[in-house]
Design an enzyme around this catalytic site. Structure first.
Site, PDB file in Angstrom:
ATOM      1  N   TYR A 123      59.636  22.763  78.343  1.00  0.00           N
ATOM      2  CA  TYR A 123      60.537  21.688  78.748  1.00  0.00           C
ATOM      3  C   TYR A 123      59.826  20.354  78.916  1.00  0.00           C
ATOM      4  O   TYR A 123      60.461  19.355  79.237  1.00  0.00           O
ATOM      5  CB  TYR A 123      61.238  22.047  80.057  1.00  0.00           C
ATOM      6  CG  TYR A 123      62.389  23.003  79.869  1.00  0.00           C
ATOM      7  CD1 TYR A 123      62.161  24.285  79.385  1.00  0.00           C
ATOM      8  CD2 TYR A 123      63.690  22.626  80.167  1.00  0.00           C
ATOM      9  CE1 TYR A 123      63.205  25.166  79.218  1.00  0.00           C
ATOM     10  CE2 TYR A 123      64.736  23.506  79.996  1.00  0.00           C
ATOM     11  CZ  TYR A 123      64.490  24.769  79.520  1.00  0.00           C
ATOM     12  OH  TYR A 123      65.525  25.640  79.352  1.00  0.00           O
ATOM     13  N   LYS A 170      54.785  36.325  79.741  1.00  0.00           N
ATOM     14  CA  LYS A 170      54.542  36.995  78.460  1.00  0.00           C
ATOM     15  C   LYS A 170      53.051  36.856  78.173  1.00  0.00           C
ATOM     16  O   LYS A 170      52.634  36.374  77.110  1.00  0.00           O
ATOM     17  CB  LYS A 170      55.425  36.329  77.383  1.00  0.00           C
ATOM     18  CG  LYS A 170      55.445  37.027  76.051  1.00  0.00           C
ATOM     19  CD  LYS A 170      56.400  38.178  75.964  1.00  0.00           C
ATOM     20  CE  LYS A 170      56.265  38.888  74.647  1.00  0.00           C
ATOM     21  NZ  LYS A 170      57.075  40.107  74.537  1.00  0.00           N
ATOM     22  N   ASP A 203      60.436  40.399  78.518  1.00  0.00           N
ATOM     23  CA  ASP A 203      61.424  41.212  77.780  1.00  0.00           C
ATOM     24  C   ASP A 203      61.754  42.489  78.553  1.00  0.00           C
ATOM     25  O   ASP A 203      62.931  42.855  78.716  1.00  0.00           O
ATOM     26  CB  ASP A 203      60.951  41.524  76.351  1.00  0.00           C
ATOM     27  CG  ASP A 203      59.462  41.816  76.234  1.00  0.00           C
ATOM     28  OD1 ASP A 203      58.743  41.637  77.242  1.00  0.00           O
ATOM     29  OD2 ASP A 203      59.018  42.239  75.162  1.00  0.00           O
ATOM     30  N   ASP A 227      65.062  29.755  83.044  1.00  0.00           N
ATOM     31  CA  ASP A 227      66.388  29.308  82.620  1.00  0.00           C
ATOM     32  C   ASP A 227      67.170  30.480  82.020  1.00  0.00           C
ATOM     33  O   ASP A 227      68.326  30.732  82.376  1.00  0.00           O
ATOM     34  CB  ASP A 227      66.213  28.198  81.576  1.00  0.00           C
ATOM     35  CG  ASP A 227      67.508  27.450  81.323  1.00  0.00           C
ATOM     36  OD1 ASP A 227      68.428  27.572  82.152  1.00  0.00           O
ATOM     37  OD2 ASP A 227      67.593  26.754  80.310  1.00  0.00           O
TER      38      ASP A 227
END
Ligand code: NAI
Length: 332
Positions: A123, A170, A203, A227
């Protein structure tokens, strides 16, 4: 008397904001609203979707209640919402997801808080074309911002009597950026031995949340995962219509629902104002107005549990303004 900046926004923004304003006023807190317009509609007049006087108003009042603002997809001006959080350094995005009795959902025991880093990651908006056929976006994760959000998550967990913080990342693939995020949160976690700490790959976290959301308490995530996972969590408890949020900084706060401007239902008096109203409840608690906040939240729970005066997204047929009136009528 509080001075609070009120940004109606666009799409369903004005409808949900004015419904929330009416309920907040009826709860007995005296507020002088400083109404400010931002978004695509003010570009012609001020040459920008986020005029300086809007930022100045929030800086002066330190607190704002904000409706959603449309961001053009692919082209056009950058998100006003992201820019506002960056300009005011509202580094922590708090998004609680809680089951309310009466809402049709597969789960009846969700009660978690998402703490999303709000200023960096993808972002940061640093992206460019490389020739015509490739594009590059830079993901920024810093020790400073990660330490700040991690500490905020643990402090918030302590303050709210929560038991566990889960860091979501991740780091198996993005060893530098997400690796740094994870290492920093792990180190901060050592300062809070009273709070359990664990980490999950994003995930797997999404799957775990869908299978057993009740196992989670406070989640701390970088901006983008935060988000996405917060919309997933909104879905677990009944949808975007009831999911509130707060953007908190060291020197002020902006309260707004998770949802966007919902152009598909704008102007029809059918949007659910609960998310914005519950963002207002978070605002009242931030101001220390606990009694008014409790009063509104109890009335929301009562009206939703009864199921007579609920909006279309929750399976009812009430309009935005009628629902707001029903909340006021349900005040104790
Ligand atoms: P959205 O959240 O506006 O809508 C997604 C779906 O949820 C739509 O079907 C909509 O009708 C429904 N929905 C949303 N809020 C609702 C409510 N209060 N009551 C009943 N149904 C509701 O997401 P979308 O369509 O992706 O975004 C629309 C615009 O909003 C975009 O320009 C986006 O950039 C902007 N946006 C602004 C945000 C902000 O101002 N903080 C946050 C998210 C999106």
């Amino acid at each position: 008397m509080y001075n609070i900046t009120l940004i109606p926004g666009d799409g369903i923004g004005p409808e949900v904001i004015f419904a929330a304003k009416k309920v907040i006023e009826a709860s007995g807190v005296a507020i002088n609203w400083d109404v400010q317009e931002a978004g695509g509609g003010v570009i012609e007049k001020y040459g920008t979707p986020l005029p300086q006087h809007v930022l100045d108003s929030i800086k002066k009042n330190k607190v704002a209640l904000k409706g959603p603002i449309t961001t053009p997809v692919g082209t056009g001006f950058r998100s006003v919402n992201v820019e506002l959080r960056k300009q005011l350094n509202l580094y922590a995005n708090l998004r609680p997801a809680k089951t309310y009795k009466g809402i049709a959902s597969r789960y009846d025991n969700v009660d978690l808080i998402i703490v999303r880093e709000n200023t960096e990651d993808l972002y940061a908006g640093i992206e460019h074309m490389i020739g015509e056929d490739a594009a590059e976006s830079i993901k920024i994760i810093t020790r400073k911002a990660t330490e700040r959000i991690a500490r905020y998550a643990f402090e918030h967990a302590r303050k709210e009597g929560r038991k566990k913080v889960t860091a979501v990342h991740k780091a198996n693939i993005m060893k530098c950026t997400d690796g740094l995020f994870l290492n920093v949160v792990r180190r901060v976690a050592e300062e809070y031995p009273d709070i359990q700490f664990e980490d999950r790959i994003v995930d797997a976290m999404c799957m775990n949340l869908v299978i057993s959301p009740e196992k989670y308490d406070v989640l701390v995530l970088p901006n983008l995962y935060g988000d996405i996972v917060s919309d997933l969590c909104a879905g677990l408890v009944g949808g975007l219509g009831i999911a509130p949020g707060a953007n908190i900084g060291e020197d002020g706060a902006v309260f707004e629902a998770i949802h966007g401007s919902a152009p598909d239902i704008a102007g029809q008096n059918i949007a659910n104002p609960t998310a914005t109203l519950l963002s207002g409840v978070m605002m009242l608690r931030y101001l220390g107005e606990m009694a008014a906040a409790d009063r509104i939240e109890k009335a929301v729970m009562k009206v939703i549990a009864e199921g007579k005066y609920i909006t279309r997204d929750l399976g009812g047929s009430m309009g935005t303004s009628e629902y707001a009136d029903a909340i006021i009528a349900a005040f104790e």
